[in-house]
Design an enzyme around this catalytic site. Structure first.
Site, PDB file in Angstrom:
ATOM      1  N   ASP A   1      26.844  38.640  35.924  1.00 62.47           N
ATOM      2  CA  ASP A   1      27.818  38.221  36.139  1.00 62.47           C
ATOM      3  C   ASP A   1      28.892  39.584  36.202  1.00 62.47           C
ATOM      4  O   ASP A   1      29.084  39.992  35.697  1.00 62.47           O
ATOM      5  CB  ASP A   1      29.233  37.186  34.944  1.00 62.47           C
ATOM      6  CG  ASP A   1      30.245  37.021  34.869  1.00 62.47           C
ATOM      7  OD1 ASP A   1      31.160  37.414  36.644  1.00 62.47           O
ATOM      8  OD2 ASP A   1      30.152  35.652  34.741  1.00 62.47           O
TER       9      ASP A   1
ATOM     10  N   HIS B   1      27.732  33.934  36.818  1.00 64.34           N
ATOM     11  CA  HIS B   1      28.793  33.488  37.051  1.00 64.34           C
ATOM     12  C   HIS B   1      28.569  32.140  36.370  1.00 64.34           C
ATOM     13  O   HIS B   1      30.089  31.897  36.299  1.00 64.34           O
ATOM     14  CB  HIS B   1      30.228  33.416  37.807  1.00 64.34           C
ATOM     15  CG  HIS B   1      31.263  33.608  37.760  1.00 64.34           C
ATOM     16  ND1 HIS B   1      31.764  34.354  36.557  1.00 64.34           N
ATOM     17  CD2 HIS B   1      32.592  32.848  37.692  1.00 64.34           C
ATOM     18  CE1 HIS B   1      33.523  33.807  36.197  1.00 64.34           C
ATOM     19  NE2 HIS B   1      33.244  33.118  36.903  1.00 64.34           N
TER      20      HIS B   1
ATOM     21  N   SER C   1      35.350  30.552  33.475  1.00 64.13           N
ATOM     22  CA  SER C   1      36.510  30.577  34.329  1.00 64.13           C
ATOM     23  C   SER C   1      37.821  30.523  34.431  1.00 64.13           C
ATOM     24  O   SER C   1      38.106  31.256  33.865  1.00 64.13           O
ATOM     25  CB  SER C   1      35.658  30.849  36.135  1.00 64.13           C
ATOM     26  OG  SER C   1      35.647  32.222  36.308  1.00 64.13           O
TER      27      SER C   1
END
Length: 258
Positions: free
Chosen positions: A207, A235, A82
């Site tokens: 996600d 995610h 991320s």
């Protein structure tokens, strides 16, 4: 002088540096340490301002990468999840000689959606920034819940992420706000073709923050960079599908030269 929290464990000749996402810390990798630590020397990092690396304040993406860069072992393989994926990508762009390979997880060169690009709606990120000033702990919890939405183990995964946050000092509001600003403003799409390193990209099919269509978009930009979309993952695929996740990493690294 402030310093980063940096913990090394595991066995093997290859060095894997693991960079976490927004609001979290290095403890987020605990579920995969036994598996990957059997193959590699792992370097667990709290990014500047997060967890045990708390005395930095808000930094730009370039400044975050600059704090990590001097501590990288030679020819490291950097794994970024991320926001950590943006830091890892910035390292691959600014210090490619330090890296042997780049692996990003549920990350995007541009997190903000536009008419021609999938991602997070700008107003969603702005709302999170506004909420931080009034109830930052609830804001973090809501963001963590978004990361697991749709998976079969969503509730347990969200609980695990929350435990990671609470296990270490909470970041300052200014740090969290700065991280959201990076997600809102940074766009590395034009720079991606400069990356000549072996580059693996892992995604979750469910996600909601980094939609799977981003994998296809970057496939076209970087035809030499393999991508894997893990079905039924969101995610945080290293939590919900840790076995599959680790296998993809081991397979990729085993094919690297040297």
């Amino acid at each position: 002088m402030t310093s980063l929290y940096w913990h090394t464990c595991g066995e093997g000749k290859r060095d894997l540096v693991l960079l976490h996402g927004w609001g979290l810390n290095a403890e987020v990798w605990q579920s995969i340490i036994p598996r990957l630590g059997a193959h590699y020397r792992l370097h667990l990092v709290d990014l500047p301002g997060y967890g045990r690396s708390g005395d930095f304040g808000a930094l730009t993406l370039e400044q975050m990468a600059e704090q990590v860069r001097p501590l990288l072992p030679p020819q490291a393989i950097v794994v970024g999840w991320s926001l950590g994926g943006l830091v890892a990508t910035q390292l691959a762009l600014s210090a490619p000689e330090k890296l042997a390979a780049l692996i990003t997880v549920a990350s995007s060169p541009c997190f903000t959606a536009s008419d021609s690009w999938p991602g997070i709606k700008p107003e969603t990120l702005q709302n999170f920034q506004q909420m931080l000033s009034t109830d930052f702990q609830r804001t973090v919890e809501r963001f963590l819940a978004l990361q697991t939405l749709g998976t079969e183990t969503a509730r347990a995964d969200a609980r695990q992420l929350k435990e990671v946050v609470l296990s270490q000092p909470m970041p300052e509001v200014v740090v969290l706000d700065g991280g959201l600003e990076i997600l809102r403003q940074v766009d590395l799409r034009d720079a991606l073709p400069q990356i000549r390193l072996p580059f693996l990209r892992l995604y979750g099919a469910l996600d909601g923050l980094v939609p799977r269509r981003i994998a296809t978009e970057i496939d076209e930009m970087l035809p030499g960079s393999p991508s894997v979309v893990i079905e039924k993952a969101a995610h945080a695929p290293f939590i919900s599908h840790s076995d599959d996740f680790c296998q993809h990493i081991v397979s990729f690294i085993s094919a690297l030269p040297g």
